[in-house]
Every structure is written in C-alpha cells, then in structure tokens.
Write an enzyme that holds these catalytic residues in place. Structure first.
Site, PDB file in Angstrom:
ATOM      1  N   HIS A 328      37.118  46.427  35.842  1.00 34.37           N
ATOM      2  CA  HIS A 328      37.282  44.978  35.983  1.00 34.37           C
ATOM      3  C   HIS A 328      38.713  44.686  36.379  1.00 34.37           C
ATOM      4  O   HIS A 328      39.632  45.361  35.920  1.00 34.37           O
ATOM      5  CB  HIS A 328      36.945  44.266  34.662  1.00 34.37           C
ATOM      6  CG  HIS A 328      36.657  42.822  34.851  1.00 34.37           C
ATOM      7  ND1 HIS A 328      37.657  41.877  34.917  1.00 34.37           N
ATOM      8  CD2 HIS A 328      35.486  42.170  35.040  1.00 34.37           C
ATOM      9  CE1 HIS A 328      37.104  40.693  35.124  1.00 34.37           C
ATOM     10  NE2 HIS A 328      35.796  40.833  35.210  1.00 34.37           N
ATOM     11  N   ASP A 385      28.114  43.437  33.619  1.00 29.24           N
ATOM     12  CA  ASP A 385      26.914  43.779  34.384  1.00 29.24           C
ATOM     13  C   ASP A 385      26.266  45.084  33.940  1.00 29.24           C
ATOM     14  O   ASP A 385      25.156  45.398  34.360  1.00 29.24           O
ATOM     15  CB  ASP A 385      27.258  43.882  35.880  1.00 29.24           C
ATOM     16  CG  ASP A 385      27.651  42.537  36.441  1.00 29.24           C
ATOM     17  OD1 ASP A 385      26.970  41.556  36.107  1.00 29.24           O
ATOM     18  OD2 ASP A 385      28.622  42.457  37.204  1.00 29.24           O
TER      19      ASP A 385
HETATM   20  N1  ACO Z   1      34.094  53.611  39.712  1.00 23.96           N
HETATM   21  C1  ACO Z   1      35.029  54.542  40.081  1.00 23.96           C
HETATM   22  N2  ACO Z   1      36.340  54.245  40.255  1.00 23.96           N
HETATM   23  C2  ACO Z   1      36.712  52.982  40.069  1.00 23.96           C
HETATM   24  C3  ACO Z   1      35.803  51.971  39.685  1.00 23.96           C
HETATM   25  C4  ACO Z   1      34.445  52.328  39.508  1.00 23.96           C
HETATM   26  N3  ACO Z   1      33.547  51.407  39.161  1.00 23.96           N
HETATM   27  N4  ACO Z   1      36.454  50.799  39.580  1.00 23.96           N
HETATM   28  C5  ACO Z   1      37.744  51.049  39.879  1.00 23.96           C
HETATM   29  N5  ACO Z   1      37.902  52.364  40.165  1.00 23.96           N
HETATM   30  C6  ACO Z   1      39.182  53.049  40.473  1.00 23.96           C
HETATM   31  C7  ACO Z   1      39.647  52.760  41.875  1.00 23.96           C
HETATM   32  O1  ACO Z   1      39.169  53.701  42.802  1.00 23.96           O
HETATM   33  C8  ACO Z   1      41.162  52.825  41.696  1.00 23.96           C
HETATM   34  O2  ACO Z   1      41.516  54.192  41.600  1.00 23.96           O
HETATM   35  P1  ACO Z   1      42.969  54.690  42.142  1.00 23.96           P
HETATM   36  O3  ACO Z   1      43.987  54.007  41.284  1.00 23.96           O
HETATM   37  O4  ACO Z   1      42.925  56.172  41.997  1.00 23.96           O
HETATM   38  O5  ACO Z   1      43.039  54.255  43.587  1.00 23.96           O
HETATM   39  C9  ACO Z   1      41.383  52.217  40.308  1.00 23.96           C
HETATM   40  O6  ACO Z   1      40.168  52.493  39.603  1.00 23.96           O
HETATM   41  C10 ACO Z   1      41.655  50.716  40.330  1.00 23.96           C
HETATM   42  O7  ACO Z   1      40.565  50.111  41.025  1.00 23.96           O
HETATM   43  P2  ACO Z   1      40.672  48.856  41.994  1.00 23.96           P
HETATM   44  O8  ACO Z   1      39.563  48.904  42.990  1.00 23.96           O
HETATM   45  O9  ACO Z   1      42.082  48.736  42.510  1.00 23.96           O
HETATM   46  O10 ACO Z   1      40.440  47.689  40.954  1.00 23.96           O
HETATM   47  P3  ACO Z   1      40.138  46.175  41.319  1.00 23.96           P
HETATM   48  O11 ACO Z   1      40.705  45.383  40.234  1.00 23.96           O
HETATM   49  O12 ACO Z   1      40.571  45.859  42.714  1.00 23.96           O
HETATM   50  O13 ACO Z   1      38.528  46.111  41.332  1.00 23.96           O
HETATM   51  C11 ACO Z   1      36.308  46.004  40.529  1.00 23.96           C
HETATM   52  C12 ACO Z   1      37.788  45.707  40.233  1.00 23.96           C
HETATM   53  C13 ACO Z   1      35.927  45.425  41.911  1.00 23.96           C
HETATM   54  C14 ACO Z   1      35.456  45.337  39.480  1.00 23.96           C
HETATM   55  C15 ACO Z   1      36.097  47.545  40.510  1.00 23.96           C
HETATM   56  O14 ACO Z   1      36.387  48.046  39.224  1.00 23.96           O
HETATM   57  C16 ACO Z   1      34.677  47.933  40.927  1.00 23.96           C
HETATM   58  O15 ACO Z   1      34.409  48.102  42.121  1.00 23.96           O
HETATM   59  N6  ACO Z   1      33.722  48.090  39.942  1.00 23.96           N
HETATM   60  C17 ACO Z   1      32.346  48.386  40.260  1.00 23.96           C
HETATM   61  C18 ACO Z   1      31.612  47.126  40.664  1.00 23.96           C
HETATM   62  C19 ACO Z   1      31.361  46.217  39.484  1.00 23.96           C
HETATM   63  O16 ACO Z   1      30.893  46.641  38.430  1.00 23.96           O
HETATM   64  N7  ACO Z   1      31.632  44.932  39.699  1.00 23.96           N
HETATM   65  C20 ACO Z   1      31.406  43.893  38.692  1.00 23.96           C
HETATM   66  C21 ACO Z   1      32.715  43.374  38.180  1.00 23.96           C
HETATM   67  S1  ACO Z   1      32.437  42.204  36.893  1.00 23.96           S
HETATM   68  C22 ACO Z   1      31.980  40.808  37.704  1.00 23.96           C
HETATM   69  O17 ACO Z   1      32.364  40.526  38.785  1.00 23.96           O
HETATM   70  C23 ACO Z   1      31.079  39.963  37.020  1.00 23.96           C
END
Ligand code: ACO
Length: 451
Positions: A328, A385
């Site tokens: 998140h 979720d």
């Molecule tokens: N699986 C694997 N790796 C992940 C995940 C994941 N679900 N989420 C983040 N990471 C990793 C990224 O690759 C990144 O790694 P790095 O530092 O080595 O490059 C690090 O964790 C930070 O991730 P970001 O993408 O920069 O985080 P951001 O805050 O931009 O994105 C998000 C947040 C979109 C929710 C992300 O965690 C994600 O894609 N999760 C999966 C989708 C999801 O469950 N979305 C629902 C969110 S809740 C809502 O909207 C109601």
C-alpha cells in the site's frame, strides 16, 4: 468533531491550528536565493510545507511523481496514519464504525461531518430511498452494451448517463440545496445501477429495489433475489456486506477520490465526476485488486497450490507479476481494514457454513510472505483487497462484480470530497505543472521514406 470550514494554505500563515504561537517556517535556497515557506500543521500534527507562492517567488516548481509527498488539499474528512495503522472517518475509528454503524450513519458522517440524531438520519435515508428507481428509459441503455462488457465499464457509463436525466442538477456552481440533492440522488441510484449492471451482464431479469428494506439489504435483494421475492436477504450476508461497504467508504486522497476531485474541480457535474472515480477505481493497482486477488488465488490453486513459485515470481521484477492484495502506498505496518476483514472472513464463512479452500490458501500465502525478507523489508502487508473477495464469494457475488462493490462503498467518500472541495474557500481548478524534457525547438521537415 469540528464542523468548521477548512482553510486554504494561503490563509494559514497565522498561528497554526495546534496553538503554536509562532508560525513554523521552512527555508528553501535555490539559485543563491533563500525564501521562507509557511509550514501548515494539521489537527493530528501532520506537517505540510506550503509551496503555493514558490513559483511566483523563485520560478521553480516541485517534482513528485505519483504525488507521494504532495498534499493536494486540506481535508476534514478522513485521517489515516500508515505507520500506526490508524484510519478514522471524521475522527471516529474505523473499528467502531465497522462494528456499530450502519452504512447510512457512515455516509452521513462522511458527507455532513457529524454523527446525526435519528430524526436527521431518517430524513436522509428517506430522501435516498425516494431515488432508488432509475429514471424512465435508462434501463434500455444496458441493452446497448456488447456481451461481456465489464460491470465497471457499465457503472461508469451509467453514472455519466444519469446527467441526462437530471438537467436541474448540472449547475456548475451548485447551491447548498443542489449539492444535497445530487448527493441523495446518487446515493439512491447507485445500488440500483450496480445491481442492474450485474443482472443485465449475466442475461438475468432485473429485480427492482425494495423500498421497505434498508439500502444494503435492498441491494442484496436486487443482486441475488428472485423477481417478486418477498423473502428478506440473509442477515449474516447483510451484516457482512454492511461492514465491507463501511470499510471501503473513504480513504482520503486515493487515486479514485483524487480523480473525482480533479474532474469536479473543472466544475464538471457530480454525475460525471463520480463516473470518472469509477473508471480510476477499476485499475488492478487500485480497486480492481479485489478481483485480481481471487483470480491469483484461483491460479495458484489450479497450479496445485504451490504458492512459493508465486512468491518467487512476485519478487522477480522481470516476471511482471505482483502479489495482488499486498502493499500500500500509505500503510507501512498493517492495513486496519485488512485486519477487520480477515477476522470477518472466518466469522462469515463459519456462520454461513461455507468452507472456501481459497481462504486457507490466502492465509498460508500471507504467512509465507510475511516471513520473507522481500516483503518484510519493503513493508508489504495484506491490504483491504486481500480478504474482502473471499467474503464476497461467500455472499454469492461473482468475482467480476467485486470492484463494483468497492465503488458502491466508496461512493459516500467520493461525494464527501466533491462537496468539501466545492465548498472550500480555496477552490481552484486542479492543474499540476510539469518539467518538460522533450526536444527543444526544431523545424518541421517531412521525413523521406526509407527503403
Ligand atoms: N508484490 C511484489 N512487490 C511489490 C508489491 C506487490 N504487491 N507492491 C510493491 N512491491 C515492491 C515494488 O516492486 C517496489 O520494490 P523495489 O523497491 O525493489 O523497487 C516496492 O515494493 C515499493 O513499491 P511501489 O510500487 O513503489 O509502491 P507504490 O506505493 O507505488 O504502490 C501499490 C502501491 C500500487 C498498492 C503496490 O503495492 C501494488 O501494486 N500492490 C498490488 C496491487 C494492490 O493490491 N492494489 C490495491 C491497493 S489498496 C487499494 O487501492 C484499495
């Protein structure tokens, strides 16, 4: 609970709301010039550097991809602390609302800022209840969608289409009465739009709303009832859905709410502003994740339940695979909504006498991920979720409809933010800047065909 008008950052150079006698100042040096920037402190001691005069004073703008460090507004609606896993609507903890409130209590609280006495709540729900039937002719729109159209596409299109039926509610500078009227109109129509999209998409006959039932029960009746059915939906299902809707009702400046605010800031009407919120919510990185979680769990199950392979894939940046329902932008410890829903999963499935192998798989996957340094070091925890879909499955709601349920819950938050923005004294159209990185000026020359 404060019902005072919010202030615009430009007005917050007087003593800050914490009672600090001298306003805090940040100093910024650029090109040999140092300027003072006011620091705004919120009621929960969050600090923000007010850069509203930065460009005028220095010619520079700030860069913040994904707006990770940008407060786009001051807001009285929702407080969340991602480090401590706190979420409160108008100061009331989400745990208390999930346990004791109705969805109508919650919507009223978010939109009007206060917990209302029963008489006011009855008036509010009475007005909503009068709006549950779709305007004449609108049902026919559903017949125009090609077979297989996703219910979120239908919901967004239908929310925008409502604007054609309510010309009196399209005033770009609405009065307080017009704002209230469009809010109750959308709250009344939305459950019907959500349920009809599903039924039409499945080729099922439409079941009209029941005005003798409260909103959540009427919605379940429209989804899963039979035409002419007078049997009330199962109270366990009604209570489980009530909780899910409340937990999704607001989450401050998330992607879809920011979209509603941005579209609404052009003074586009409430119907299309909400339609754009639905579109933003659909994406799998936002609300679409609840559908994606179940699809992922089903994929793991079809693969023999060997989830370590999927954990490996999630860690491999080249795989293009992410652990859906994990991570998140704001929560870096735990998502309080996920905790409530995990407990709710066991309770609801137990009461309904359902054993869902996907729940076992989800728990094993969570336990394994939370032992893995990749997830621990990046503070990636289950979000709202991760468990919500398992409850929705138990209620007989098809996977494709999950994000629609999210939208149904989030509607109250979208409307609260739309209203707050329009009533804000600092109202301005939303229009970010950029730093241009393309070619400098060059001539138009027609390119000769090669080969
Ligand atoms: N699986 C694997 N790796 C992940 C995940 C994941 N679900 N989420 C983040 N990471 C990793 C990224 O690759 C990144 O790694 P790095 O530092 O080595 O490059 C690090 O964790 C930070 O991730 P970001 O993408 O920069 O985080 P951001 O805050 O931009 O994105 C998000 C947040 C979109 C929710 C992300 O965690 C994600 O894609 N999760 C999966 C989708 C999801 O469950 N979305 C629902 C969110 S809740 C809502 O909207 C109601």
């Amino acid at each position: 609970m404060s019902a005072e008008k919010q202030q615009h950052p430009m007005d917050l150079q007087e003593p800050d709301p914490t009672g600090n006698p001298s306003p805090a100042i940040a100093k910024l040096s650029i090109d040999g010039k140092t300027i003072d920037l006011p620091v705004v402190t919120g009621t929960e001691q969050e600090k923000g550097v007010d850069i509203t005069k930065l460009r005028a004073q220095t010619g520079a703008v700030t860069i913040d991809p994904g707006f990770a460090n940008t407060a786009s507004c001051l807001s009285d609606i929702t407080f969340l602390d991602g480090e401590r896993g706190i979420l409160r609507y108008r100061g009331v903890p989400i745990e208390e609302l999930a346990e004791h409130a109705t969805y109508t209590d919650t919507a009223y609280l978010l939109i009007h800022g206060n917990l209302a006495p029963q008489r006011e709540l009855d008036q509010f729900s009475g007005r909503i209840n009068q709006k549950v039937n779709l305007p004449a002719g609108l049902e026919k729109f559903y017949d125009c969608f090609p077979k297989g159209t996703h219910p979120m596409a239908m919901l967004s299109a239908m929310a925008a289409a409502l604007s054609g039926s309510y010309p009196a509610l399209l005033n770009p500078t609405p009065t307080r009465e017009e704002i209230d009227e469009v809010i109750v109109t959308l709250l009344g129509q939305f459950p019907t739009l959500c349920a009809y999209g599903y039924r039409k998409g499945q080729g099922l006959s439409l079941i009209p709303p029941r005005q003798d039932l409260a909103g959540v029960a009427s919605f379940l009746h429209m989804m899963n009832g039979r035409p002419g059915d007078q049997q009330d939906p199962n109270p366990v299902a009604v209570n489980a859905l009530r909780k899910i809707l409340i937990l999704h009702a607001d989450h401050e400046q998330n992607c879809s709410t920011s979209t509603v605010r941005l579209v609404g800031s052009s003074r586009a009407n409430a119907f299309v502003s909400i339609a754009s919120g639905v579109a933003a919510l659909w994406g799998p990185l936002h609300g679409g994740a609840n559908q994606a979680v179940i699809e992922m769990l089903e994929q793991i199950r079809a693969d023999g339940g060997e989830f370590s392979k999927f954990i490996r894939m999630a860690k491999d940046k080249d795989s293009g695979f992410r652990m859906m329902g994990f991570g998140h932008r704001v929560y870096k410890n735990f998502d309080p909504r996920a905790r409530i829903l995990k407990a709710s999963c066991d309770e609801v499935l137990g009461k309904l006498g359902i054993h869902d192998p996907l729940l076992d798989l989800a728990k094993q996957l969570e336990a394994a991920a939370l032992k893995d340094d990749y997830f621990v070091s990046r503070k990636l925890y289950p979000n709202v979720d991760f468990y919500s879909g398992i409850i929705l499955r138990a209620l007989g709601i098809p996977t494709e409809q999950f994000t629609v349920i999210f939208a149904l819950g989030r509607l109250a938050g979208w409307l609260a933010h739309w209203k707050e923005m329009l009533e804000s004294p600092g109202f301005r159209i939303g229009r970010p800047r950029q730093i241009y990185t393309g070619p400098t000026q060059r001539r138009f020359v027609r390119v000769a065909q090669r080969g």
